[in-house]
Design an enzyme around this catalytic site. Structure first.
Site, PDB file in Angstrom:
ATOM      1  N   HIS A  77      17.208 -36.947  -6.471  1.00 50.09           N
ATOM      2  CA  HIS A  77      16.423 -37.369  -5.297  1.00 50.09           C
ATOM      3  C   HIS A  77      14.950 -37.016  -5.433  1.00 50.09           C
ATOM      4  O   HIS A  77      14.252 -36.875  -4.431  1.00 50.09           O
ATOM      5  CB  HIS A  77      17.034 -36.752  -4.036  1.00 50.09           C
ATOM      6  CG  HIS A  77      18.456 -37.153  -3.844  1.00 50.09           C
ATOM      7  ND1 HIS A  77      18.825 -38.376  -3.339  1.00 50.09           N
ATOM      8  CD2 HIS A  77      19.606 -36.508  -4.165  1.00 50.09           C
ATOM      9  CE1 HIS A  77      20.141 -38.460  -3.318  1.00 50.09           C
ATOM     10  NE2 HIS A  77      20.638 -37.338  -3.825  1.00 50.09           N
TER      11      HIS A  77
ATOM     12  N   GLU B  37      17.101 -18.057  -7.447  1.00 54.08           N
ATOM     13  CA  GLU B  37      16.720 -16.706  -7.846  1.00 54.08           C
ATOM     14  C   GLU B  37      16.152 -16.720  -9.272  1.00 54.08           C
ATOM     15  O   GLU B  37      15.167 -16.034  -9.566  1.00 54.08           O
ATOM     16  CB  GLU B  37      17.937 -15.776  -7.716  1.00 54.08           C
ATOM     17  CG  GLU B  37      17.741 -14.352  -8.149  1.00 54.08           C
ATOM     18  CD  GLU B  37      16.637 -13.599  -7.412  1.00 54.08           C
ATOM     19  OE1 GLU B  37      16.085 -14.104  -6.439  1.00 54.08           O
ATOM     20  OE2 GLU B  37      16.308 -12.483  -7.869  1.00 54.08           O
TER      21      GLU B  37
ATOM     22  N   ARG C 111       3.930  -0.470  -4.701  1.00 49.70           N
ATOM     23  CA  ARG C 111       3.618  -0.956  -3.357  1.00 49.70           C
ATOM     24  C   ARG C 111       2.252  -1.644  -3.280  1.00 49.70           C
ATOM     25  O   ARG C 111       1.889  -2.201  -2.237  1.00 49.70           O
ATOM     26  CB  ARG C 111       3.631   0.203  -2.358  1.00 49.70           C
ATOM     27  CG  ARG C 111       4.944   0.934  -2.290  1.00 49.70           C
ATOM     28  CD  ARG C 111       4.851   2.091  -1.331  1.00 49.70           C
ATOM     29  NE  ARG C 111       4.637   1.635   0.016  1.00 49.70           N
ATOM     30  CZ  ARG C 111       5.593   1.319   0.868  1.00 49.70           C
ATOM     31  NH1 ARG C 111       6.848   1.428   0.496  1.00 49.70           N
ATOM     32  NH2 ARG C 111       5.319   0.906   2.071  1.00 49.70           N
TER      33      ARG C 111
ATOM     34  N   ASN D 106      -1.697   2.230   5.643  1.00 49.29           N
ATOM     35  CA  ASN D 106      -0.839   1.142   5.163  1.00 49.29           C
ATOM     36  C   ASN D 106      -0.473   0.309   6.393  1.00 49.29           C
ATOM     37  O   ASN D 106       0.133   0.834   7.322  1.00 49.29           O
ATOM     38  CB  ASN D 106       0.411   1.763   4.509  1.00 49.29           C
ATOM     39  CG  ASN D 106       1.559   0.782   4.316  1.00 49.29           C
ATOM     40  OD1 ASN D 106       2.719   1.173   4.314  1.00 49.29           O
ATOM     41  ND2 ASN D 106       1.260  -0.474   4.147  1.00 49.29           N
ATOM     42  N   GLY D 107      -0.876  -0.958   6.404  1.00 49.53           N
ATOM     43  CA  GLY D 107      -0.568  -1.815   7.555  1.00 49.53           C
ATOM     44  C   GLY D 107      -1.755  -2.695   7.885  1.00 49.53           C
ATOM     45  O   GLY D 107      -2.664  -2.862   7.067  1.00 49.53           O
TER      46      GLY D 107
ATOM     47  N   CYS E 148       0.848  -1.179   0.000  1.00 45.16           N
ATOM     48  CA  CYS E 148       0.000   0.000   0.000  1.00 45.16           C
ATOM     49  C   CYS E 148       0.890   1.238   0.000  1.00 45.16           C
ATOM     50  O   CYS E 148       1.877   1.311   0.721  1.00 45.16           O
ATOM     51  CB  CYS E 148      -0.946   0.096   1.193  1.00 45.16           C
ATOM     52  SG  CYS E 148      -2.117  -1.246   1.269  1.00 45.16           S
TER      53      CYS E 148
ATOM     54  N   TRP F 294      -2.851  -2.683  -1.663  1.00 49.98           N
ATOM     55  CA  TRP F 294      -2.566  -4.112  -1.789  1.00 49.98           C
ATOM     56  C   TRP F 294      -3.420  -4.770  -0.714  1.00 49.98           C
ATOM     57  O   TRP F 294      -3.169  -4.612   0.476  1.00 49.98           O
ATOM     58  CB  TRP F 294      -1.076  -4.387  -1.552  1.00 49.98           C
ATOM     59  CG  TRP F 294      -0.695  -5.811  -1.784  1.00 49.98           C
ATOM     60  CD1 TRP F 294      -0.320  -6.385  -2.970  1.00 49.98           C
ATOM     61  CD2 TRP F 294      -0.631  -6.860  -0.798  1.00 49.98           C
ATOM     62  NE1 TRP F 294      -0.038  -7.721  -2.780  1.00 49.98           N
ATOM     63  CE2 TRP F 294      -0.219  -8.040  -1.465  1.00 49.98           C
ATOM     64  CE3 TRP F 294      -0.882  -6.921   0.569  1.00 49.98           C
ATOM     65  CZ2 TRP F 294      -0.045  -9.257  -0.807  1.00 49.98           C
ATOM     66  CZ3 TRP F 294      -0.724  -8.143   1.226  1.00 49.98           C
ATOM     67  CH2 TRP F 294      -0.309  -9.291   0.535  1.00 49.98           C
TER      68      TRP F 294
ATOM     69  N   LYS G 196      12.418 -15.448 -10.148  1.00 52.90           N
ATOM     70  CA  LYS G 196      12.160 -14.385 -11.138  1.00 52.90           C
ATOM     71  C   LYS G 196      11.133 -14.854 -12.139  1.00 52.90           C
ATOM     72  O   LYS G 196      10.171 -14.159 -12.448  1.00 52.90           O
ATOM     73  CB  LYS G 196      13.435 -13.994 -11.904  1.00 52.90           C
ATOM     74  CG  LYS G 196      14.452 -13.142 -11.242  1.00 52.90           C
ATOM     75  CD  LYS G 196      14.034 -11.759 -10.890  1.00 52.90           C
ATOM     76  CE  LYS G 196      13.309 -11.729  -9.572  1.00 52.90           C
ATOM     77  NZ  LYS G 196      14.027 -11.439  -8.376  1.00 52.90           N
TER      78      LYS G 196
ATOM     79  N   LYS H 175       5.796  -4.572  -3.799  1.00 54.51           N
ATOM     80  CA  LYS H 175       7.148  -4.407  -3.269  1.00 54.51           C
ATOM     81  C   LYS H 175       7.031  -3.880  -1.851  1.00 54.51           C
ATOM     82  O   LYS H 175       6.058  -3.236  -1.511  1.00 54.51           O
ATOM     83  CB  LYS H 175       7.870  -3.389  -4.145  1.00 54.51           C
ATOM     84  CG  LYS H 175       9.317  -3.739  -4.400  1.00 54.51           C
ATOM     85  CD  LYS H 175       9.889  -2.887  -5.456  1.00 54.51           C
ATOM     86  CE  LYS H 175      11.373  -3.118  -5.553  1.00 54.51           C
ATOM     87  NZ  LYS H 175      11.703  -4.443  -6.080  1.00 54.51           N
TER      88      LYS H 175
HETATM   89  C1  F6R Z   1      11.395 -10.856  -5.495  1.00 56.58           C
HETATM   90  C2  F6R Z   1      11.332  -9.827  -4.483  1.00 56.58           C
HETATM   91  C3  F6R Z   1      10.978 -10.211  -3.103  1.00 56.58           C
HETATM   92  C4  F6R Z   1      11.803  -9.408  -2.087  1.00 56.58           C
HETATM   93  C5  F6R Z   1      11.320  -9.699  -0.669  1.00 56.58           C
HETATM   94  C6  F6R Z   1      12.167  -8.982   0.359  1.00 56.58           C
HETATM   95  O1  F6R Z   1      11.774 -10.352  -6.732  1.00 56.58           O
HETATM   96  O2  F6R Z   1      11.538  -8.667  -4.762  1.00 56.58           O
HETATM   97  O3  F6R Z   1      11.133 -11.571  -2.899  1.00 56.58           O
HETATM   98  O4  F6R Z   1      13.146  -9.743  -2.237  1.00 56.58           O
HETATM   99  O5  F6R Z   1       9.985  -9.291  -0.543  1.00 56.58           O
HETATM  100  O6  F6R Z   1      12.103  -7.609   0.193  1.00 56.58           O
HETATM  101  P1  F6R Z   1      13.184  -6.660   0.826  1.00 56.58           P
HETATM  102  O7  F6R Z   1      14.488  -6.967   0.157  1.00 56.58           O
HETATM  103  O8  F6R Z   1      12.702  -5.274   0.516  1.00 56.58           O
HETATM  104  O9  F6R Z   1      13.233  -6.946   2.284  1.00 56.58           O
END
Ligand code: F6R
Length: 612
Positions: free
Chosen positions: A508, A485, A27, A100-101, A2, A74, A489, A607
């Site tokens: 395995h 990773e 966000r 936000n929260g 958010c 969000w 992605k 994010k």
């Molecule tokens: C994946 C991604 C998330 C963040 C995770 C931690 O591409 O961006 O998995 O890595 O939410 O976020 P931070 O690094 O901001 O603590």
């Protein structure tokens, strides 16, 4: 999670807030809304969908006044729809709030308010909070700042809020606990936002509100108080963030821009820290801690998602170079597990945003048990960077694409520098290897550039795998976290199911999945496990799997046995993840674009995960 924006001053509030919401859309992007006070009326406009859908709703509105609040959501409580979108109004129509929260005790507060005759239109915890504030305002007959303060004393949970009061059209009241809130201080105007990006166009002077503080902005200017009603001195700081850093700059997506920024972001991260000519490595933020780290018995990395993968790379680096026992923990598990932490243990948080709720809570818990807590963060002034004893900024610049790319390579760069500096202080690295590593580190940006030149080749490979339903990513040693990773992605932006495994683990279980429809991505560079990875490739090929291999420049052997090979330049073995991850980022990006996905804002994600 958010994004919130608010403004009071002499500018037209609504367009400024909407522009700010677009900057914060990373966000959360399932609905958005604004509330303004115009002609003595409190008006709310909100809409399910992206901020551009809200713009359609606002298209026919003329000047809506000079004060307002806005939110991009969000969803936590209640599905994404127009009603659950913020802002939420109180029953009397006097107050509007953005939040936000999560209010954890919202159910009991709601019941209390229902008993008093309050009605609720939405399913959100936020509507409960605004009515709780209204109830206190009425029963205690107090001004809004006091009502907010008293309400928050009874609230359990996390919040960054801004409240608007129709009866006080020049005033904004904000507060935070656990969710970020930045106040922009302009000339007779004030801004509130979840981060500085909506603000920097107007002012670079900001105040980071602390947890359990309330900010009041009115004709008297800015006042900050704690929940005990004691006034606090606002610390005004200058943000060093330029507007072009938060714009797409001609790229189709922020993610692509950020992938291509990596030669620069890694160079920025190394700048002033690694000097191969003088054989110096220095991390200003850890000056007085490297010696202590060298004596550490145990280091625990806590992180989530991509940052957790960077932590796994850190584990290999610290063990290999500095011979220190390292554990890597999912912050969300660690914080609830009553882990054994001994005095002198180092707990190091890795976080791009510096706001991830679980990582923050894990650090707080570790601190309370006597650990030395350090941080590796990207966002300057973030909560994690402020609660840690010391740390290193990754200097990757703002990362706006939801899928992390340049933040990952910057985190790995920092962890590599930390491991080398610690190993050097401890004496576990020969002078020759130390010098060699510094020379190789300085050359990484150029080598990343060389990989990026292969983007068309990688795009062509992506075309052949656009409609795959599954993917497996395999690597060993330092390239096992890179495999994880790569899989993350791909799944997060293309919605293709993907698994990352240590290559040897394939036998395995996952090998049962291999057939002619299964693409398998191997990281098969010439390192100490090269031969073993080659054997794993043979095992996949024997079962007709389709193999894409990331190989060392000039490796003809693997090339001859796989379907596609993408070459990466050679470097020291411990630095390989900084190179091998780049083709995987591009592969995911192109596959997602070819599938028509919104790569910058993938479904269900956001994010900066400020809820647990
Ligand atoms: C994946 C991604 C998330 C963040 C995770 C931690 O591409 O961006 O998995 O890595 O939410 O976020 P931070 O690094 O901001 O603590």
């Amino acid at each position: 999670m958010c994004g919130i924006v608010a403004y009071v001053g002499s500018r037209e509030a609504a367009p400024l807030i909407v522009k700010g919401l677009k900057r914060l859309e990373y966000r959360g992007y399932d609905s958005s809304g604004i509330a303004v006070i115009t002609d003595q009326a409190l008006k709310v406009f909100k809409k399910k969908g992206k901020v551009k859908d809200l713009e359609v709703v606002l298209a026919n509105q003329n000047n809506l006044g000079n004060i307002g609040i806005g939110h991009t959501r969000w969803a936590t409580h209640g599905e994404p729809n127009d009603v659950n979108a913020h802002p939420h109004m109180s029953n009397s129509g006097r107050l509007a709030i953005i939040h936000n929260g999560i209010i954890e005790n919202y159910a009991s507060l709601k019941q209390m308010l229902l008993n008093k005759g309050y009605e609720f239109k939405s399913q959100t915890d936020t509507e409960v909070l605004v009515n709780f504030i209204e109830e206190i305002q009425k029963t205690k007959n107090c001004e809004l700042p006091d009502a907010v303060r008293l309400a928050l004393k009874d609230v359990v949970g996390a919040y960054a809020i801004v409240v608007l009061d129709k009866e006080n059209p020049g005033q904004l009241v904000a507060a935070r606990k656990g969710s970020p809130l930045v106040i922009g201080v302009g000339h007779e105007e004030y801004f509130f936002a979840s981060d500085a990006t909506p603000i920097i166009e107007y002012t670079k002077e900001v105040v980071y509100l602390d947890d359990l503080e309330i900010a009041i902005v009115n004709q008297d200017g800015l006042t900050i108080k704690n929940l005990q009603n004691e006034e606090q001195d606002p610390e005004i700081q200058t943000v060093e963030l330029e507007l072009e850093a938060i714009e797409k700059g001609g790229f189709d997506h922020f993610m692509l821009k950020e992938i291509f920024e990596q030669p620069k972001s890694i160079a920025d991260c190394l700048r002033g820290r690694v000097n191969p000519d003088e054989a110096i490595i220095q991390l200003g933020g850890l000056r007085s801690h490297i010696g202590k780290l060298a004596k550490a018995k145990r280091i625990v990395f806590v992180a989530c998602g991509t940052s957790w993968h960077a932590g796994l790379v850190g584990e290999y680096l610290f063990e290999e170079l500095a011979r220190i026992n390292v554990e890597v923990e999912y912050a969300s598990e660690f914080r609830y597990r009553n882990p054994i932490i001994k005095e002198g243990d180092f707990v190091i948080a890795i976080s791009q945003s510096g706001e991830t709720a679980d990582t923050l809570a894990a650090l707080e818990m570790a601190k309370s048990k006597g650990a030395v807590i350090l941080g590796v963060c990207n966002v300057v002034g973030s909560s994690i960077s402020r609660i840690t004893e010391a740390g290193v900024y990754t200097h990757a610049g703002p990362e706006i694409g939801v899928a992390s790319t340049k933040a990952f390579t910057a985190q790995v760069t920092v962890l590599t520098m930390m491991a080398i500096a610690t190993a050097h202080a401890k004496g576990t690295l020969s002078d020759e290897t130390y010098r060699q590593l510094l020379i190789e580190m300085a050359a990484i940006p150029e080598k990343v550039e060389k990989i990026l030149e292969k983007s068309e080749e990688i795009k062509d490979i992506s075309k052949l795998f656009t409609f795959a339903s599954n993917f497996i990513f395999l690597g060993r040693g330092l390239n096992f976290p890179v495999a994880l990773e790569g899989a993350l992605k791909l799944k997060e932006i293309s919605y293709i199911h993907a698994e990352g495994y240590p290559a040897a683990e394939m036998k395995h279980g996952p090998i049962a999945l291999i057939d002619e429809d299964m693409p398998v991505v191997f990281i098969a560079i010439k390192d100490s496990s090269y031969e073993k990875v080659v054997s794993n490739i043979q095992e996949v090929k024997a079962r007709k799997g389709r193999v894409i291999a990331i190989v060392s420049e000039g490796d003809r052997d693997v090339k001859s046995m796989v379907d596609f090979a993408i070459e990466v330049p050679k470097t020291h073995e411990v630095l390989q993840p900084l190179l091998t991850v780049i083709p995987l980022q591009l592969l995911s990006y192109y596959i997602a674009v070819l599938r028509g996905r919104n790569v910058d804002q993938p479904r269900n994600l956001a994010k900066s995960v400020t809820v647990e």
